[in-house]
Scaffold this motif. Structure first.
Motif, PDB file in Angstrom:
ATOM      1  N   UNK A 109       0.835  -1.209   0.000  1.00 38.53           N
ATOM      2  CA  UNK A 109       0.000   0.000   0.000  1.00 38.53           C
ATOM      3  C   UNK A 109       0.862   1.248   0.000  1.00 38.53           C
ATOM      4  N   UNK A 110       1.959   1.206   0.760  1.00 36.47           N
ATOM      5  CA  UNK A 110       2.852   2.356   0.804  1.00 36.47           C
ATOM      6  C   UNK A 110       3.529   2.569  -0.550  1.00 36.47           C
ATOM      7  N   UNK A 111       3.905   1.467  -1.217  1.00 37.16           N
ATOM      8  CA  UNK A 111       4.546   1.577  -2.528  1.00 37.16           C
ATOM      9  C   UNK A 111       3.594   2.209  -3.541  1.00 37.16           C
ATOM     10  N   UNK A 112       2.329   1.752  -3.552  1.00 40.69           N
ATOM     11  CA  UNK A 112       1.362   2.312  -4.495  1.00 40.69           C
ATOM     12  C   UNK A 112       1.072   3.773  -4.193  1.00 40.69           C
ATOM     13  N   UNK A 113       1.054   4.119  -2.919  1.00 35.98           N
ATOM     14  CA  UNK A 113       0.798   5.513  -2.547  1.00 35.98           C
ATOM     15  C   UNK A 113       1.925   6.414  -3.027  1.00 35.98           C
ATOM     16  N   UNK A 114       3.162   5.956  -2.818  1.00 35.72           N
ATOM     17  CA  UNK A 114       4.322   6.753  -3.254  1.00 35.72           C
ATOM     18  C   UNK A 114       4.329   6.895  -4.772  1.00 35.72           C
ATOM     19  N   UNK A 115       4.024   5.799  -5.475  1.00 35.12           N
ATOM     20  CA  UNK A 115       3.996   5.849  -6.939  1.00 35.12           C
ATOM     21  C   UNK A 115       2.932   6.818  -7.441  1.00 35.12           C
ATOM     22  N   UNK A 116       1.778   6.810  -6.779  1.00 37.55           N
ATOM     23  CA  UNK A 116       0.692   7.703  -7.177  1.00 37.55           C
ATOM     24  C   UNK A 116       1.068   9.165  -6.959  1.00 37.55           C
ATOM     25  N   UNK A 117       1.723   9.436  -5.826  1.00 38.01           N
ATOM     26  CA  UNK A 117       2.150  10.807  -5.549  1.00 38.01           C
ATOM     27  C   UNK A 117       3.162  11.284  -6.589  1.00 38.01           C
ATOM     28  N   UNK A 118       4.121  10.406  -6.939  1.00 35.83           N
ATOM     29  CA  UNK A 118       5.123  10.773  -7.939  1.00 35.83           C
ATOM     30  C   UNK A 118       4.467  11.041  -9.303  1.00 35.83           C
ATOM     31  N   UNK A 119       3.459  10.239  -9.623  1.00 32.94           N
ATOM     32  CA  UNK A 119       2.754  10.445 -10.882  1.00 32.94           C
ATOM     33  C   UNK A 119       2.061  11.801 -10.909  1.00 32.94           C
ATOM     34  N   UNK A 120       1.453  12.166  -9.802  1.00 24.93           N
ATOM     35  CA  UNK A 120       0.800  13.470  -9.728  1.00 24.93           C
ATOM     36  C   UNK A 120       1.795  14.610  -9.881  1.00 24.93           C
ATOM     37  N   UNK A 121       2.980  14.433  -9.326  1.00 22.72           N
ATOM     38  CA  UNK A 121       4.007  15.466  -9.432  1.00 22.72           C
ATOM     39  C   UNK A 121       4.438  15.648 -10.887  1.00 22.72           C
ATOM     40  N   UNK A 122       4.599  14.524 -11.610  1.00 23.37           N
ATOM     41  CA  UNK A 122       4.985  14.600 -13.023  1.00 23.37           C
ATOM     42  C   UNK A 122       3.902  15.271 -13.844  1.00 23.37           C
ATOM     43  N   UNK A 123       2.628  14.884 -13.602  1.00 23.64           N
ATOM     44  CA  UNK A 123       1.508  15.465 -14.344  1.00 23.64           C
ATOM     45  C   UNK A 123       1.410  16.961 -14.094  1.00 23.64           C
ATOM     46  N   UNK A 124       1.644  17.369 -12.861  1.00 21.71           N
ATOM     47  CA  UNK A 124       1.551  18.786 -12.520  1.00 21.71           C
ATOM     48  C   UNK A 124       2.529  19.625 -13.333  1.00 21.71           C
ATOM     49  N   UNK A 125       3.663  19.024 -13.721  1.00 20.46           N
ATOM     50  CA  UNK A 125       4.620  19.751 -14.565  1.00 20.46           C
ATOM     51  C   UNK A 125       5.614  20.565 -13.761  1.00 20.46           C
ATOM     52  N   UNK A 126       6.587  21.079 -14.465  1.00 20.38           N
ATOM     53  CA  UNK A 126       7.664  21.817 -13.838  1.00 20.38           C
ATOM     54  C   UNK A 126       7.584  23.321 -14.099  1.00 20.38           C
ATOM     55  N   UNK A 127       6.570  23.746 -14.870  1.00 16.55           N
ATOM     56  CA  UNK A 127       6.501  25.152 -15.288  1.00 16.55           C
ATOM     57  C   UNK A 127       6.488  26.117 -14.110  1.00 16.55           C
ATOM     58  N   UNK A 128       5.586  25.843 -13.132  1.00 14.50           N
ATOM     59  CA  UNK A 128       5.490  26.790 -12.021  1.00 14.50           C
ATOM     60  C   UNK A 128       6.163  26.329 -10.767  1.00 14.50           C
ATOM     61  N   UNK A 129       6.957  25.266 -10.868  1.00 19.14           N
ATOM     62  CA  UNK A 129       7.542  24.656  -9.673  1.00 19.14           C
ATOM     63  C   UNK A 129       8.466  25.618  -8.915  1.00 19.14           C
ATOM     64  N   UNK A 130       9.385  26.269  -9.632  1.00 20.68           N
ATOM     65  CA  UNK A 130      10.386  27.100  -8.962  1.00 20.68           C
ATOM     66  C   UNK A 130       9.724  28.245  -8.202  1.00 20.68           C
ATOM     67  N   UNK A 131       8.732  28.900  -8.874  1.00 18.48           N
ATOM     68  CA  UNK A 131       8.094  30.054  -8.246  1.00 18.48           C
ATOM     69  C   UNK A 131       7.362  29.644  -6.968  1.00 18.48           C
TER      70      UNK A 131
END
Length: 286
Positions: A109-131
């Motif tokens: 369950x922890x592995x799937x949760x971490x994978x899901x969070x990482x996927x959301x981070x990738x989808x969110x993109x890097x455009x506004x990350x620094x700001x």
């Protein structure tokens, strides 16, 4: 598994379940809600609900669970020390016999949760990350600076109020020092070979270093000095932190919210409840 093993496990489960039921009955007999008691203890209502339901896996660890049980029981007029010891005696043996299947399920369950969070981070993109990162950092630094200068404490009349660390420092500095003498642990008997061997004084025996550990179940301001008056630690410590210090005792300890702190000196738990004055304390230990 033999019938005797099943009986022992069942009896242990029934005994431990009495702990949560005891807390719930005491609260209900006083006509209190979880939210009211949680506000008094500066804890989340969900934490108290986990205690009443015996869901210890949802809580941070043994040291903090004992603290939660002790604080909760004392508020309800129960013997907090006795119930805390009951938890240690009855719950700890059960932790060693939890099915491996449950551990594997939690790991998946922890592995799937971490994978899901990482996927959301990738989808969110890097455009506004620094700001956003810079904005969050500035806000976090501002909040931390504010929190480091103030702490919420309970007065003698039971009311909660915000107090600066300078005020707490002044209050504890004006208090009388309450001395606590710790009983030295009995040394283990020497074997026949050790008894006949010549005695050689080691450096560690000649220069003994005292060990001090403070565990925080609630936010508390502290100041610790050694026998020479050297400051070993000071400032605001947050719930969940564990502070380990070593030096030349006796130690002088100032506590801004003493009820939220557990102290261990050279491996022995220190009972200083009687030294607390209005939730603050100034003790000399060693």
């Amino acid at each position: 598994m033999s019938n005797s093993d099943v009986d022992e496990t069942t009896q242990a489960d029934a005994a431990v379940s009495l702990l949560g039921a005891t807390l719930r009955r005491a609260r209900e007999n006083k006509g209190l809600t979880l939210e009211v008691v949680a506000a008094q203890l500066n804890l989340r209502a969900a934490t108290l609900q986990n205690l009443e339901d015996d869901r210890y896996d949802a809580l941070p660890g043994t040291t903090f669970i004992r603290g939660y049980i002790r604080s909760y029981a004392n508020v309800l007029g129960l013997d907090g020390n006795s119930l805390s010891k009951q938890y240690v005696q009855e719950e700890q043996p059960r932790e060693g016999v939890k099915p491996l299947q449950n551990i594997e399920r939690k790991s998946r369950a922890r592995f799937f949760l971490i994978s899901f969070v990482l996927l959301l981070v990738v989808i969110a993109g890097l455009a506004g990350y620094w700001w956003f990162e810079q904005k969050d950092n500035r806000q976090s630094q501002s909040d931390k600076q504010t929190l480091l200068n103030k702490v919420e404490v309970e007065g003698v009349d039971g009311t909660l109020h915000i107090q600066s660390l300078d005020e707490l420092n002044a209050q504890t500095a004006s208090m009388d020092i309450e001395e606590i003498q710790m009983t030295a642990l009995e040394p283990e008997p020497a074997t026949e070979a050790e008894a006949s061997a010549p005695v050689v004084e080691s450096a560690s025996t000649a220069e003994r270093v005292d060990e001090l550990e403070l565990s925080f179940i609630q936010d508390s301001w502290i100041r610790v000095t050694d026998a020479q008056g050297n400051e070993l630690a000071s400032g605001l410590k947050r719930a969940g932190e564990v502070l380990k210090l070593s030096g030349d005792g006796p130690f002088e300890i100032h506590l801004g919210y003493a009820k939220g702190v557990f102290i261990t000196f050279n491996g022995q738990q220190v009972d200083f409840d009687s030294k607390i004055r209005g939730n603050i304390a100034r003790i000399k230990l060693g």
